[in-house]
Design a protein around this motif. Structure first.
Motif, PDB file in Angstrom:
ATOM      1  N   SER A  39       0.873  -1.217  -0.240  1.00  0.00           N
ATOM      2  CA  SER A  39       0.061  -0.153  -0.050  1.00  0.00           C
ATOM      3  C   SER A  39       0.877   1.347  -0.064  1.00  0.00           C
ATOM      4  O   SER A  39       0.639   2.271  -0.674  1.00  0.00           O
ATOM      5  N   ARG A  42      -1.738   5.324  -7.260  1.00  0.00           N
ATOM      6  CA  ARG A  42      -3.043   4.973  -7.778  1.00  0.00           C
ATOM      7  C   ARG A  42      -4.534   5.452  -7.063  1.00  0.00           C
ATOM      8  O   ARG A  42      -5.476   5.536  -7.360  1.00  0.00           O
ATOM      9  N   PHE A  47     -12.473  -6.464  -1.911  1.00  0.00           N
ATOM     10  CA  PHE A  47     -12.961  -7.600  -3.007  1.00  0.00           C
ATOM     11  C   PHE A  47     -11.892  -8.857  -2.630  1.00  0.00           C
ATOM     12  O   PHE A  47     -12.453  -9.965  -2.918  1.00  0.00           O
ATOM     13  N   GLY A  48     -10.447  -8.622  -2.103  1.00  0.00           N
ATOM     14  CA  GLY A  48      -9.894  -9.760  -1.949  1.00  0.00           C
ATOM     15  C   GLY A  48     -10.235 -10.461  -0.448  1.00  0.00           C
ATOM     16  O   GLY A  48     -10.142 -11.652  -0.393  1.00  0.00           O
ATOM     17  N   ARG A  60     -10.645  -0.733  -2.223  1.00  0.00           N
ATOM     18  CA  ARG A  60     -11.542  -1.394  -3.000  1.00  0.00           C
ATOM     19  C   ARG A  60     -10.923  -2.818  -3.434  1.00  0.00           C
ATOM     20  O   ARG A  60     -11.434  -3.738  -3.320  1.00  0.00           O
ATOM     21  N   THR A  61      -9.838  -2.865  -3.753  1.00  0.00           N
ATOM     22  CA  THR A  61      -8.985  -4.069  -4.328  1.00  0.00           C
ATOM     23  C   THR A  61      -8.993  -4.965  -3.102  1.00  0.00           C
ATOM     24  O   THR A  61      -9.118  -6.220  -3.161  1.00  0.00           O
ATOM     25  N   GLY A  62      -8.549  -4.518  -1.901  1.00  0.00           N
ATOM     26  CA  GLY A  62      -8.529  -5.134  -0.763  1.00  0.00           C
ATOM     27  C   GLY A  62      -9.705  -5.947  -0.398  1.00  0.00           C
ATOM     28  O   GLY A  62      -9.878  -6.888   0.283  1.00  0.00           O
ATOM     29  N   GLY A 117     -17.135  -2.693  -1.101  1.00  0.00           N
ATOM     30  CA  GLY A 117     -15.856  -2.497  -2.253  1.00  0.00           C
ATOM     31  C   GLY A 117     -16.637  -1.456  -3.359  1.00  0.00           C
ATOM     32  O   GLY A 117     -15.731  -0.998  -3.893  1.00  0.00           O
ATOM     33  N   VAL A 125      -4.395  -9.121   2.149  1.00  0.00           N
ATOM     34  CA  VAL A 125      -5.380  -7.895   1.809  1.00  0.00           C
ATOM     35  C   VAL A 125      -5.949  -7.379   3.000  1.00  0.00           C
ATOM     36  O   VAL A 125      -6.423  -6.256   3.257  1.00  0.00           O
ATOM     37  N   ILE A 163      -8.632   3.335  -4.658  1.00  0.00           N
ATOM     38  CA  ILE A 163      -8.740   2.187  -5.708  1.00  0.00           C
ATOM     39  C   ILE A 163      -8.156   0.928  -4.726  1.00  0.00           C
ATOM     40  O   ILE A 163      -8.580  -0.077  -4.948  1.00  0.00           O
ATOM     41  N   LEU A 164      -6.830   1.226  -4.123  1.00  0.00           N
ATOM     42  CA  LEU A 164      -6.225   0.198  -3.288  1.00  0.00           C
ATOM     43  C   LEU A 164      -7.130  -0.514  -2.134  1.00  0.00           C
ATOM     44  O   LEU A 164      -7.276  -1.733  -2.080  1.00  0.00           O
TER      45      LEU A 164
END
Length: 386
Positions: A59, A66, A77-78, A73-75, A170, A105, A70-71
């Motif tokens: 991170s 980014r 979803f992970g 949200r990625t976490g 997310g 995540v 965004i990061l």
């Protein structure tokens, strides 16, 4: 500032707390279902903590380029993927893979939710970190209540149901980041020495917190002989008291000042943990965890807030540089979280292999160190140093 981003950030904290506590309060079920020993659980927690540290470092590198939203949200979803894989694992190797994904995540979401929260606190110019961490606690209470309410639910069913939460959150609206490469000047002049002092307080908190949330149910099950359906009561009173303290923490910090609040909390926490260690029966253990949670809850949010103040300095920095510095510091500062989690989950479990009373006695000594560290949290002093 619209309410929507604040609610989204709080929801991110909530999901993180719910997922983590639903995992740790089910550790006795993991023992039974997979035939994993206490040492095996300790090694799994070690893996999660180490990989969470990697996720936090990731991170630090990615968020300034980014954007933390965004990061985050990625976490989230992970977390959905990790819950589905680990909860429905047909064997131990697949379980390990799922928990490894969760570890990475976990670090990403920890770092980016705190990035988002300190950014909002700076915009609002008042203390809000305790209540955001209260949202994490509310999620933890929810996860604990699910374990209590569904003692016979399968690991697969509960994990699959929980996987929906991070998936939905997310898509929420978070604070936008600059999304640009960090200014090379961002790393210059960061006052790491005072940040280390604030980080020491954070390590102490997470040592005690993780020992409570990770091994509390095992302590009640093995040492205090609590009824099988009530072992999660070790965690629930601790979390309820933490939630109340954190909700009140915003106003109490602004009214009393962080140093005085931390000193008072440290004394209360020491009393609570001593009660846990000497508890002859599980109801006394419940009381000890309740007092402990009330005393120590505000240490973590005030630590992150102090680290962000040190990163921003006296307000003379360019806004983009200040933002990049703050994101870098928060991601790096998040490592203190995992140092404490490592000590709390792994060392407590290892030392307490014979008796968790001994494992819980170690953090009592650490809590005493909060008393001299409290003076570092004076807001004017922090701004002047930064």
């Amino acid at each position: 500032m619209s309410y929507s981003p604040r609610a989204a950030i709080a929801a991110g904290y909530f999901v993180q707390g719910c997922a983590f506590l639903s995992l740790t309060t089910r550790l006795p079920k993991f023992e039974d279902h997979w035939g994993i020993s206490q040492l095996g659980l300790t090694l799994l927690m070690l893996m999660i903590v180490l990989l969470a540290g990697c996720g936090s470092l990731l991170s630090e590198k990615v968020a300034p380029r980014r954007g933390s939203a965004i990061l985050l949200r990625t976490g989230l979803f992970g977390i959905t993927v990790a819950l589905l894989v680990s909860g429905n694992a047909p064997n131990i190797p697949v379980l390990v893979v799922g928990l490894a994904v969760y570890g990475v995540v976990l670090g990403m979401v920890d770092a980016t939710t705190n990035m988002q929260a300190v950014s909002l606190e700076h915009q609002l110019r008042r203390t809000v970190l305790p209540s955001f961490h209260g949202a994490w606690t509310a999620g933890g209470i929810t996860g604990t209540l699910l374990t209590l309410a569904l003692p016979h639910a399968s690991i697969a069913a509960l994990s699959t149901g929980l996987a929906v939460l991070p998936l939905v959150v997310g898509f929420a609206r978070f604070l936008p980041g600059s999304g640009t490469a960090p200014n090379p000047e961002a790393a210059d002049g960061i006052p790491w020495r005072p940040i280390l002092l604030v980080g020491a307080a954070c390590v102490i908190f997470y040592t005690v917190d993780t020992a409570s949330t990770t091994w509390g149910s095992v302590y009640f099950d093995h040492t205090l002989a609590a009824p099988e359906g009530l072992v999660a009561l070790a965690t629930l009173p601790y979390l309820v008291a933490s939630l109340v303290a954190r909700i009140a923490g915003d106003r109490m910090t602004d009214r009393l000042g962080a140093p005085q609040l931390l000193r008072s909390g440290a004394v209360i926490a020491i009393v609570g943990l001593v009660v846990v260690v000497v508890a002859p029966t599980w109801p006394i253990g419940v009381l000890g965890f309740l007092v402990l949670g009330a005393g120590i809850a505000v240490v973590a949010p005030l630590s992150y807030s102090a680290a962000a103040t040190l990163a921003r300095g006296n307000g003379t920095l360019d806004p983009d540089v200040a933002r990049a510095r703050t994101d870098a510091v928060i991601a790096r500062f998040n490592q203190f979280n995992y140092v404490g989690a490592l000590v709390g989950s792994v060392l407590t479990g290892a030392i307490g292999t014979g008796s968790l009373r001994i494992g819980y006695a170690v953090p009592v000594v650490l809590l005493v160190a909060l008393l001299p560290l409290a003076k570092v949290f004076d807001r004017d002093r922090l701004a002047a140093v930064g």
